[in-house]
Design an enzyme around this catalytic site. Structure first.
Site, PDB file in Angstrom:
ATOM      1  N   ASP A 135       0.847  -1.200   0.000  1.00 32.91           N
ATOM      2  CA  ASP A 135       0.000   0.000   0.000  1.00 32.91           C
ATOM      3  C   ASP A 135       0.885   1.254   0.000  1.00 32.91           C
ATOM      4  O   ASP A 135       2.103   1.165   0.065  1.00 32.91           O
ATOM      5  CB  ASP A 135      -0.936  -0.015   1.220  1.00 32.91           C
ATOM      6  N   GLU A 175       2.625 -10.150   0.421  1.00 36.21           N
ATOM      7  CA  GLU A 175       2.866  -8.704   0.338  1.00 36.21           C
ATOM      8  C   GLU A 175       4.354  -8.472   0.585  1.00 36.21           C
ATOM      9  O   GLU A 175       5.095  -9.386   0.952  1.00 36.21           O
ATOM     10  CB  GLU A 175       2.010  -7.956   1.377  1.00 36.21           C
TER      11      GLU A 175
HETATM   12  O1  G3I Z   1      -0.340  -9.890  18.991  1.00 32.85           O
HETATM   13  C1  G3I Z   1      -1.033 -11.107  18.678  1.00 32.85           C
HETATM   14  C2  G3I Z   1      -0.510 -12.234  19.533  1.00 32.85           C
HETATM   15  O2  G3I Z   1      -0.798 -11.974  20.885  1.00 32.85           O
HETATM   16  C3  G3I Z   1      -1.168 -13.546  19.087  1.00 32.85           C
HETATM   17  O3  G3I Z   1      -0.587 -14.622  19.800  1.00 32.85           O
HETATM   18  C4  G3I Z   1      -0.942 -13.774  17.583  1.00 32.85           C
HETATM   19  C5  G3I Z   1      -1.684 -15.015  17.087  1.00 32.85           C
HETATM   20  O4  G3I Z   1      -1.703 -15.065  15.688  1.00 32.85           O
HETATM   21  O5  G3I Z   1      -1.430 -12.659  16.879  1.00 32.85           O
HETATM   22  C6  G3I Z   1      -0.774 -11.452  17.225  1.00 32.85           C
HETATM   23  O6  G3I Z   1      -1.321 -10.429  16.428  1.00 32.85           O
HETATM   24  C7  G3I Z   1      -0.933 -10.411  15.083  1.00 32.85           C
HETATM   25  C8  G3I Z   1      -0.245  -9.078  14.806  1.00 32.85           C
HETATM   26  O7  G3I Z   1       0.030  -8.948  13.422  1.00 32.85           O
HETATM   27  C9  G3I Z   1       1.084  -8.972  15.550  1.00 32.85           C
HETATM   28  O8  G3I Z   1       1.994  -9.937  15.130  1.00 32.85           O
HETATM   29  C10 G3I Z   1      -2.174 -10.536  14.227  1.00 32.85           C
HETATM   30  O9  G3I Z   1      -2.723 -11.831  14.380  1.00 32.85           O
HETATM   31  C11 G3I Z   1      -1.827 -10.302  12.760  1.00 32.85           C
HETATM   32  O10 G3I Z   1      -3.017 -10.282  12.005  1.00 32.85           O
HETATM   33  C12 G3I Z   1      -1.115  -8.974  12.610  1.00 32.85           C
HETATM   34  O11 G3I Z   1      -0.683  -8.851  11.286  1.00 32.85           O
HETATM   35  C13 G3I Z   1      -0.225  -7.576  10.891  1.00 32.85           C
HETATM   36  C14 G3I Z   1      -1.025  -7.119   9.661  1.00 32.85           C
HETATM   37  O12 G3I Z   1      -0.507  -5.877   9.186  1.00 32.85           O
HETATM   38  C15 G3I Z   1      -2.507  -6.941   9.964  1.00 32.85           C
HETATM   39  O13 G3I Z   1      -2.690  -5.967  10.915  1.00 32.85           O
HETATM   40  C16 G3I Z   1       1.247  -7.702  10.508  1.00 32.85           C
HETATM   41  O14 G3I Z   1       2.027  -7.973  11.676  1.00 32.85           O
HETATM   42  C17 G3I Z   1       1.747  -6.402   9.877  1.00 32.85           C
HETATM   43  O15 G3I Z   1       3.050  -6.626   9.382  1.00 32.85           O
HETATM   44  C18 G3I Z   1       0.828  -5.988   8.731  1.00 32.85           C
HETATM   45  O16 G3I Z   1       1.250  -4.744   8.291  1.00 32.85           O
HETATM   46  C19 G3I Z   1       0.624  -4.217   7.120  1.00 32.85           C
HETATM   47  C20 G3I Z   1       0.191  -2.799   7.480  1.00 32.85           C
HETATM   48  O17 G3I Z   1      -0.854  -2.859   8.421  1.00 32.85           O
HETATM   49  C21 G3I Z   1      -0.239  -1.996   6.249  1.00 32.85           C
HETATM   50  N1  G3I Z   1       0.784  -2.064   5.205  1.00 32.85           N
HETATM   51  C22 G3I Z   1       1.083  -3.426   4.804  1.00 32.85           C
HETATM   52  C23 G3I Z   1       1.662  -4.190   5.975  1.00 32.85           C
HETATM   53  C24 G3I Z   1       2.125  -5.573   5.574  1.00 32.85           C
HETATM   54  O18 G3I Z   1       1.093  -6.444   5.305  1.00 32.85           O
END
Ligand code: G3I
Length: 599
Positions: free
Chosen positions: A211, A574
């Protein structure tokens, strides 16, 4: 294709056949010609069933291949030039990898073979795979992975001179950014009728990922990792050019590239020291080039994590750039002042998490625990000021050491403190930090030894952006190597590099433009919309994980197999700056170490 390439392919294919017939192989290999990113062609014998680095090996690195559960018990390495077997070894017993159940592997480990050459891995006369060992194996890959940051620059045109086929018009000038209503609440600007007060200039910076958003938290760890690559390998970067507009201006290209982002970051601070969480449109962009995205831009929210990540990076940048030239002296002082005021603001607002407003759909980077961010910022501020109050703070906030990620940054301060050029730390404290890091590196080494795939990757690593978990583990291992000189740490670190380059059960190289089967359809708006069939090279995709949050089709639900090279798969395919930065770091570290061993 030039004549030299034609000749080398011909010679390669001819001698391969000689070797094969001499050994009486009954294999059904594909003979292929691959085109590298620079148009150079290389001949290959492709076995789809053997997974190993699809990019040339460095002589001084771990070298292993994953072999399917065939009856074979032995393997040979054949030198194409010499037409004879130069290495023989036993395959390990077949084992199932816990994160890729249903598949069993044997491992062919030939790490001790370290002379350069064109070679064939032969599995007991059943499977053949051509590969190379070369001193400059990672040079082009490194430069492309760093250059991908240039391709992700906001607010500028990419001309053909620097972008080649991926030239594009400027997008997101960010000269008139709105404050989202939630951001102004309670601030001096709330209700302001002066249009100057409700618009921010926040040009430059890197797009975060597929994005076109710019997020302080994620910029934090990405910028840190690139600054660390420079700090830990200054000689490697001194004269390294990647053909960007600033090349030749007296500053290393890496620092020029990083400063593009710092010049945006510095604008994301309000007068009271607080830091805006992100700068994005309200909704995701469509499949369009940067200049076609005309949606209004907003700075949205403030958070303790943004303030602390900002403080850490600005303090680190002030240290790095201050030493470069007089031109940067003033900037360096300004950045340190900004870092200090952000830190003070965070102390007074120590628990402000980012809450996504209802009308906003861009990325969150939300966090609700900030002690690790406090300890990281305190470490960087100590190193920039020598004020021991920051060490007191660091100790107060220090958290268990974890694999670095945008959300978990406890390791970053530890790495900075352990790698400072001048160690002003109390000896017992230094030893405690050292032990913390080495204990974690030892856990990764044990994971490597236990794993059926000779990879220190466990279920917890298969999160969104698993490839960055792999390479951030590798960075920790390289710190252990720097601290102890124990080559085992480096070997395990280099296994993670080969993992992202093809030694994995998906059959893909996860870096665009590199390998026989690289990711071709990354979820990257610009690569999908530019009309060029190949994606921008040098980008690391997120990698397998079985959250499948995008609802796309996947070949498996197993963590290490749940990957799809499709535009649809934003949860595995991504790209992002915080994933590419450890790729750059690791390539620099491995190349620099290889060069040092040759001197
Ligand atoms: O923190 C919880 C943890 O407690 C739990 O045990 C675990 C179980 O799966 O989940 C953890 O949360 C995750 C979080 O990342 C932290 O690692 C969520 O499930 C997961 O959905 C989340 O994913 C993030 C994603 O955005 C959705 O929000 C990614 O880390 C992050 O790299 C990604 O970043 C996106 C930006 O928002 C927008 N630009 C693109 C970028 C890459 O995709």
């Amino acid at each position: 294709m030039n004549h030299t390439n034609i000749r080398s392919i011909f010679t390669f294919a001819l001698s391969s056949q000689l070797v094969l017939s001499a050994c009486g192989s009954s294999s059904t290999n594909n003979f292929g010609v691959e085109s590298n990113i620079d148009g150079e062609s290389v001949a290959t014998i492709i076995s789809d069933r053997v997974a190993m680095s699809q990019v040339v090996f460095l002589p001084d690195s771990e070298k292993a291949a994953l072999v399917p559960d065939l009856p074979a018990t032995q393997f040979q390495i054949v030198s194409i030039a010499e037409g004879k077997v130069v290495y023989e070894g036993a395959l390990t017993d077949s084992k199932e990898w816990q994160v890729a159940k249903g598949e069993s592997y044997k491992v062919a480990d030939f790490s001790t073979l370290n002379s350069a050459g064109d070679l064939i891995l032969r599995i007991d006369g059943v499977e053949d795979k051509a590969f190379q060992i070369k001193q400059n194996a990672y040079d082009k890959l490194h430069d492309a992975s760093l250059k991908s940051f240039y391709f992700n620059r906001a607010s500028t045109e990419i001309t053909e001179e620097y972008g080649g086929a991926w030239a594009r018009a400027a997008g997101h000038l960010d000269e008139k950014v709105n404050y989202h209503v939630s951001t102004l609440k309670g601030s001096a600007k709330e209700g302001s009728s002066n249009s100057k007060d409700v618009l921010l200039i926040a040009s430059k910076g890197w797009y975060d990922a597929g994005d076109y958003g710019k997020y302080v938290v994620n910029s934090g760890i990405a910028t840190y990792t690139l600054l660390a690559a420079f700090q830990h390998h200054p000689n490697f970067y001194q004269n390294r050019k990647i053909n960007i507009p600033e090349s030749g201006n007296g500053l290393p290209d890496l620092l020029d590239e990083i400063s593009w982002n710092l010049e945006w970051l510095e604008k994301m601070q309000a007068d009271d020291g607080s830091v805006y969480h992100k700068l994005t449109t309200l909704k995701w962009p469509g499949k369009e080039m940067p200049h076609q995205d005309k949606r209004a831009l907003y700075v949205i929210g403030k958070s303790t994590s943004a303030a602390l990540d900002f403080a850490a990076v600005m303090a680190m940048a002030s240290r790095v750039y201050g030493k470069q030239s007089d031109t940067y002296l003033t900037k360096s002082q300004q950045w340190l002042k900004q870092a200090t005021s952000a830190y003070q603001w965070a102390k007074a607002n120590s628990d402000l998490r980012y809450v996504q407003p209802d009308d906003v759909k861009s990325g969150e980077y939300g966090d609700d625990f900030f002690h690790d961010e406090f300890s990281w910022a305190a470490a960087e501020l100590f190193l920039a000021t020598n004020d021991t109050q920051f060490i007191t703070d660091f100790t107060q906030y220090q958290q268990p050491f974890t694999v670095p990620s945008w959300q978990h940054v406890s390791a970053l301060g530890v790495i900075s403190l352990l790698s400072a050029e001048i160690n002003n730390l109390d000896e017992a404290f230094y030893q405690q930090l050292r032990k913390t890091l080495l204990d974690n590196a030892d856990v990764y080494v044990a994971q490597y030894k236990e794993s059926a795939s000779r990879l220190p990757m466990v279920a917890d690593d298969f999160v969104w952006g698993s490839n960055s978990a792999a390479l951030n583990k590798a960075i920790v291992l390289m710190q252990a190597y720097r601290l102890t000189d124990n080559a085992e740490y480096k070997a395990v670190a280099s296994s993670l590099m080969t993992y992202v380059l093809g030694k994995n059960p998906t059959g893909y190289s996860f870096v665009t433009g590199f390998g026989q089967k690289p990711a071709m359809l990354p979820h990257h708006q610009a690569s999908q919309s530019d009309g060029v069939s190949k994606p921008i090279p040098g980008m690391l995709v997120g990698g397998p994980q079985n959250g499948q949050q995008d609802g796309c089709d996947y070949p498996s639900d197993e963590p290490a197999l749940s990957y799809a090279d499709t535009w649809c798969s934003y949860s595995t395919n991504e790209v992002a700056i915080n994933w590419n930065a450890p790729l750059v770091y690791m390539l620099a570290a491995l190349i620099a170490d290889q060069k040092a061993s040759e001197e």
